[in-house]
Design a protein around this motif. Structure first.
Motif, PDB file in Angstrom:
ATOM      1  N   GLN A   1     -23.740 -13.315  -9.692  1.00 24.22           N
ATOM      2  CA  GLN A   1     -24.865 -12.592  -9.066  1.00 24.22           C
ATOM      3  C   GLN A   1     -25.222 -11.323  -9.844  1.00 24.22           C
ATOM      4  OE1 GLN A   1     -26.789 -13.756  -6.684  1.00 24.22           O
ATOM      5  NE2 GLN A   1     -25.500 -15.564  -6.946  1.00 24.22           N
ATOM      6  N   LEU A   2     -24.163 -10.698 -10.367  1.00 23.92           N
ATOM      7  CA  LEU A   2     -24.350  -9.458 -11.103  1.00 23.92           C
ATOM      8  C   LEU A   2     -25.282  -9.648 -12.303  1.00 23.92           C
ATOM      9  CD1 LEU A   2     -21.730  -6.931 -11.726  1.00 23.92           C
ATOM     10  CD2 LEU A   2     -22.408  -8.051 -13.793  1.00 23.92           C
ATOM     11  N   LEU A   3     -25.268 -10.889 -12.851  1.00 25.06           N
ATOM     12  CA  LEU A   3     -26.105 -11.159 -14.022  1.00 25.06           C
ATOM     13  C   LEU A   3     -27.514 -11.560 -13.623  1.00 25.06           C
ATOM     14  CD1 LEU A   3     -23.624 -13.143 -16.274  1.00 25.06           C
ATOM     15  CD2 LEU A   3     -24.226 -10.731 -16.361  1.00 25.06           C
ATOM     16  N   LEU A   4     -27.706 -11.922 -12.357  1.00 25.04           N
ATOM     17  CA  LEU A   4     -29.006 -12.474 -11.947  1.00 25.04           C
ATOM     18  C   LEU A   4     -29.918 -11.436 -11.298  1.00 25.04           C
ATOM     19  CD1 LEU A   4     -27.783 -15.911 -10.610  1.00 25.04           C
ATOM     20  CD2 LEU A   4     -28.680 -15.327 -12.863  1.00 25.04           C
TER      21      LEU A   4
ATOM     22  N   ALA B   1     -19.245  -0.541 -14.797  1.00 23.25           N
ATOM     23  CA  ALA B   1     -18.820  -1.417 -13.705  1.00 23.25           C
ATOM     24  C   ALA B   1     -17.516  -2.152 -13.985  1.00 23.25           C
ATOM     25  CB  ALA B   1     -19.917  -2.441 -13.440  1.00 23.25           C
ATOM     26  N   PHE B   2     -16.974  -2.011 -15.199  1.00 19.74           N
ATOM     27  CA  PHE B   2     -15.755  -2.725 -15.596  1.00 19.74           C
ATOM     28  C   PHE B   2     -15.926  -4.238 -15.471  1.00 19.74           C
ATOM     29  CE2 PHE B   2     -14.535   1.438 -14.043  1.00 19.74           C
ATOM     30  CZ  PHE B   2     -13.923   1.935 -15.173  1.00 19.74           C
ATOM     31  N   ARG B   3     -17.158  -4.741 -15.641  1.00 20.58           N
ATOM     32  CA  ARG B   3     -17.380  -6.180 -15.563  1.00 20.58           C
ATOM     33  C   ARG B   3     -17.520  -6.722 -16.977  1.00 20.58           C
ATOM     34  NH1 ARG B   3     -16.478  -7.289 -10.130  1.00 20.58           N
ATOM     35  NH2 ARG B   3     -16.707  -9.365 -10.970  1.00 20.58           N
TER      36      ARG B   3
ATOM     37  N   GLN C   1     -29.261  -3.736 -11.099  1.00 18.14           N
ATOM     38  CA  GLN C   1     -29.355  -2.799 -12.202  1.00 18.14           C
ATOM     39  C   GLN C   1     -28.739  -3.345 -13.484  1.00 18.14           C
ATOM     40  OE1 GLN C   1     -26.769   0.531 -11.716  1.00 18.14           O
ATOM     41  NE2 GLN C   1     -28.266   1.932 -12.568  1.00 18.14           N
ATOM     42  N   TYR C   2     -27.548  -3.979 -13.380  1.00 19.68           N
ATOM     43  CA  TYR C   2     -26.875  -4.447 -14.593  1.00 19.68           C
ATOM     44  C   TYR C   2     -27.674  -5.565 -15.228  1.00 19.68           C
ATOM     45  CZ  TYR C   2     -23.183  -1.694 -12.523  1.00 19.68           C
ATOM     46  OH  TYR C   2     -22.478  -0.657 -11.973  1.00 19.68           O
ATOM     47  N   HIS C   3     -28.277  -6.403 -14.382  1.00 19.79           N
ATOM     48  CA  HIS C   3     -29.167  -7.452 -14.870  1.00 19.79           C
ATOM     49  C   HIS C   3     -30.304  -6.820 -15.686  1.00 19.79           C
ATOM     50  CE1 HIS C   3     -31.975 -10.844 -14.725  1.00 19.79           C
ATOM     51  NE2 HIS C   3     -32.875  -9.993 -14.262  1.00 19.79           N
TER      52      HIS C   3
ATOM     53  N   TYR D   1     -24.972  -3.107 -27.015  1.00 16.60           N
ATOM     54  CA  TYR D   1     -24.968  -1.745 -26.502  1.00 16.60           C
ATOM     55  C   TYR D   1     -25.023  -1.764 -24.976  1.00 16.60           C
ATOM     56  CZ  TYR D   1     -27.047   3.016 -26.067  1.00 16.60           C
ATOM     57  OH  TYR D   1     -27.337   4.314 -25.757  1.00 16.60           O
ATOM     58  N   GLN D   2     -25.939  -2.594 -24.439  1.00 23.44           N
ATOM     59  CA  GLN D   2     -26.088  -2.648 -22.990  1.00 23.44           C
ATOM     60  C   GLN D   2     -24.871  -3.302 -22.342  1.00 23.44           C
ATOM     61  OE1 GLN D   2     -28.132  -0.876 -21.628  1.00 23.44           O
ATOM     62  NE2 GLN D   2     -30.184  -0.955 -22.499  1.00 23.44           N
ATOM     63  N   ALA D   3     -24.264  -4.273 -23.039  1.00 29.29           N
ATOM     64  CA  ALA D   3     -23.066  -4.904 -22.483  1.00 29.29           C
ATOM     65  C   ALA D   3     -21.945  -3.872 -22.392  1.00 29.29           C
ATOM     66  CB  ALA D   3     -22.640  -6.082 -23.350  1.00 29.29           C
ATOM     67  N   ALA D   4     -21.818  -3.048 -23.425  1.00 29.00           N
ATOM     68  CA  ALA D   4     -20.786  -2.003 -23.407  1.00 29.00           C
ATOM     69  C   ALA D   4     -21.073  -1.017 -22.278  1.00 29.00           C
ATOM     70  CB  ALA D   4     -20.749  -1.282 -24.752  1.00 29.00           C
ATOM     71  N   ARG D   5     -22.365  -0.770 -22.027  1.00 34.03           N
ATOM     72  CA  ARG D   5     -22.739   0.153 -20.968  1.00 34.03           C
ATOM     73  C   ARG D   5     -22.357  -0.420 -19.597  1.00 34.03           C
ATOM     74  NH1 ARG D   5     -28.910   1.733 -19.985  1.00 34.03           N
ATOM     75  NH2 ARG D   5     -28.523   3.047 -18.168  1.00 34.03           N
ATOM     76  N   VAL D   6     -22.623  -1.706 -19.407  1.00 31.39           N
ATOM     77  CA  VAL D   6     -22.230  -2.351 -18.148  1.00 31.39           C
ATOM     78  C   VAL D   6     -20.712  -2.300 -18.008  1.00 31.39           C
ATOM     79  CG1 VAL D   6     -22.139  -4.546 -16.898  1.00 31.39           C
ATOM     80  CG2 VAL D   6     -24.244  -3.863 -18.070  1.00 31.39           C
ATOM     81  N   GLU D   7     -20.025  -2.537 -19.131  1.00 29.93           N
ATOM     82  CA  GLU D   7     -18.564  -2.524 -19.093  1.00 29.93           C
ATOM     83  C   GLU D   7     -18.047  -1.155 -18.665  1.00 29.93           C
ATOM     84  OE1 GLU D   7     -16.471  -2.798 -22.774  1.00 29.93           O
ATOM     85  OE2 GLU D   7     -14.876  -3.994 -21.881  1.00 29.93           O
ATOM     86  N   SER D   8     -18.592  -0.069 -19.235  1.00 29.51           N
ATOM     87  CA  SER D   8     -18.064   1.250 -18.841  1.00 29.51           C
ATOM     88  C   SER D   8     -18.477   1.627 -17.432  1.00 29.51           C
ATOM     89  CB  SER D   8     -18.474   2.391 -19.765  1.00 29.51           C
ATOM     90  OG  SER D   8     -19.069   1.982 -20.907  1.00 29.51           O
TER      91      SER D   8
END
Lengths: 231, 275
Positions: A7-10, A194-196, A13-15, A185-192
């Motif tokens: 769901q987080l990908l669909l 939301a830790f996802r 904000q992270y989407h 870059y955005q994936a790293a941002r989501v990682e920091s």
């Protein structure tokens, strides 16, 4: 460890961040390939031209660019090169999205060096007699290339150019080191935030894979539509 | 196509969970191998940085980690890691302890455990003196630079929602980009900003730190989740350092009046792991 949250990908904000990253990656790729291909043709022709000086120029470009890692190119175009410009120009550049511009310049010059070599091999694969025959009919160097050799050479060049294009698509990810807000870059941002990591990098992997497979499909179509026709 | 992929992922995740369960007590493992691997930044003076003379990693957090290693009776081995890699490295067991300028916040509590708070700093913004920016709200609509993977980006966006943030792999690159004029501000922990300015020499008059704190950042050591024995020995060591006055000495050694940071006193105590 929490499960994989699709769901987080669909939605949410992270989407949005990841989709924005995908858009920037695609823009960077499109701009780079549009500039790199013509530049590569020019460099290949330089290396094959009848004049020594031009040959040397083409060879120097290819060797200097090809033998330095891409990350060094990007850091140079972002941190190094613009510092040599006058202050007024510099300020104008920095007021805009200079991260993107530097990445596009670095990637274009880098990809063009490899593509030039692919195209040069393609040209050399066309029997020299064709070029000689064209010259004998009264065509100059450039018209003979443009009307006789290149149309055949570019067909031969499709498979190696395709791998180079796939590499270029994947290489756009390195632009993250100079702060271009692309996919990585955005994936790293989501990682920091939301830790996802699994979700973010899963999305990124799917995007690069889908992009590369689409490029392969296009190349297969081009190859069927304009098959290699040479003597 | 959907189901097999999903079940594959589930089994991968399950396998990962099993691996982490297999190490029941990390403290026992550390004692057995005779060393504690400490993840440090190594690029963040004075918390952890490479001493130009000895080429060794030294600093405030390094001294704390060494005290913990002595207490356990093992050797401390320092491993340099990137800001964004800190929590994953700890979770995957490649380091036993994080001493890496790590902010203790609620979001991270779901991922890892924290020791007693070892340092309190505020995050601030550095700008060029010539920029005419007097305080944080004036950054609206401007580009600010910072490092990837920390709390800096989130905090500056909270303070100034319309700000444009560009992040880099290291704080040095972000600071370099500020010096070159690629952004209006550079966000970091105050202690790091003060240290960065001190490195500029005579050019330091061209830069200033904006007065408003973006946030108060309690820094702590990071410990893997559910390792009560290791957490206890870490906290006990820190509490003893505080009680004996050693903690204050270590603070003064790295942050005191004789250093570039020139703090005249310590504004916090190492006595709580609550935030």
């Amino acid at each position: 460890m929490p499960g994989f949250d699709l769901q987080l990908l669909l939605h949410g904000q992270y989407h949005e961040w990841l989709v924005a990253g995908l858009r920037v990656s695609l823009e960077l790729f499109a701009l780079t390939i549009a500039c790199a291909l013509p530049l590569a043709v020019v460099v290949a022709l330089l290396r094959l031209s009848p004049w020594r000086a031009l040959q040397g120029l083409g060879a120097t470009y290819v060797e200097v660019v090809r033998n330095v890692p891409l990350i060094a190119h990007l850091l140079f175009w972002y941190f190094g090169a613009p510092e040599l410009l006058p202050d007024a120009v510099k300020q104008k550049l920095y007021a805009g999205n200079y991260e993107f511009i530097a990445a596009a310049i670095g990637l274009t010059l880098y990809a063009a060096a490899f593509m030039a070599e692919n195209i040069r091999s393609g040209i050399r694969a066309i029997p020299a007699v064709q070029f000689e025959a064209a010259r004998a009919l009264g065509l100059g160097f450039l018209p003979a290339m443009r009307r006789v050799v290149l149309p055949q050479a570019l067909r031969v060049t499709v498979p190696p150019l395709l791998s180079q294009t796939v590499i270029l698509w994947n290489d756009t990810s390195i632009a993250t080191v100079i702060g271009v807000a692309e996919l990585m870059y955005q994936a790293a941002r989501v990682e920091s935030a939301a830790f996802r990591s699994a979700e973010a990098f899963g999305f990124v992997t799917a995007c690069y894979l889908a992009g590369s497979l689409a490029l392969t499909a296009i190349a297969a179509w081009i190859h069927r539509r304009w098959p290699v026709r040479t003597l | 196509m959907r189901l097999p992929l999903k079940s594959l992922l589930v089994s991968v995740l399950a396998a990962t969970t099993l691996v982490s369960v297999a190490h029941a007590d990390q403290l026992a493992d550390i004692k057995k191998k005779g060393e504690i691997v400490v993840g440090v930044l190594g690029t963040d003076e004075p918390n952890s940085f490479v001493d130009p003379k000895s080429r060794e990693i030294v600093g405030y957090e390094v001294d704390l980690a060494n005290a913990i290693a002595r207490k356990i009776g093992v050797k401390a081995t320092f491993k340099q890691i990137a800001v964004a890699a800190r929590i994953p490295e700890l979770q995957q067991g490649r380091v036993d302890l994080l001493a890496a300028s790590l902010t203790h916040n609620k979001e991270r509590e779901a991922q890892i455990d924290f020791s007693l708070t070892t340092f309190v700093t505020g995050q601030k913004v550095m700008v060029k003196a010539s920029s005419g920016i007097a305080d944080v709200p004036q950054l609206a609509g401007k580009k600010v630079l910072t490092v990837k993977g920390g709390t800096q980006e989130e905090n500056v966006r909270k303070a100034v929602p319309s700000v444009d943030v560009v992040t880099f792999e290291t704080t040095q690159q972000a600071f370099q980009a500020l010096q070159q004029g690629k952004g209006a501000g550079y966000v970091n922990d105050e202690a790091t900003l003060v240290n960065d300015i001190a490195k500029l020499g005579p050019a330091k008059k061209d830069y200033k730190i904006l007065p408003t704190n973006l946030s108060t950042e309690p820094l702590a050591l990071g410990i893997r989740k559910n390792e009560p024995a290791l957490k206890k020995v870490v906290d006990d060591t820190l509490a003893e350092l505080e009680k004996s006055g050693e903690a204050d000495k270590i603070f003064m050694k790295w942050y005191g009046p004789t250093t570039k940071l020139q703090f005249d006193k310590r504004s916090f105590k190492i006595d709580s792991d609550k935030i």
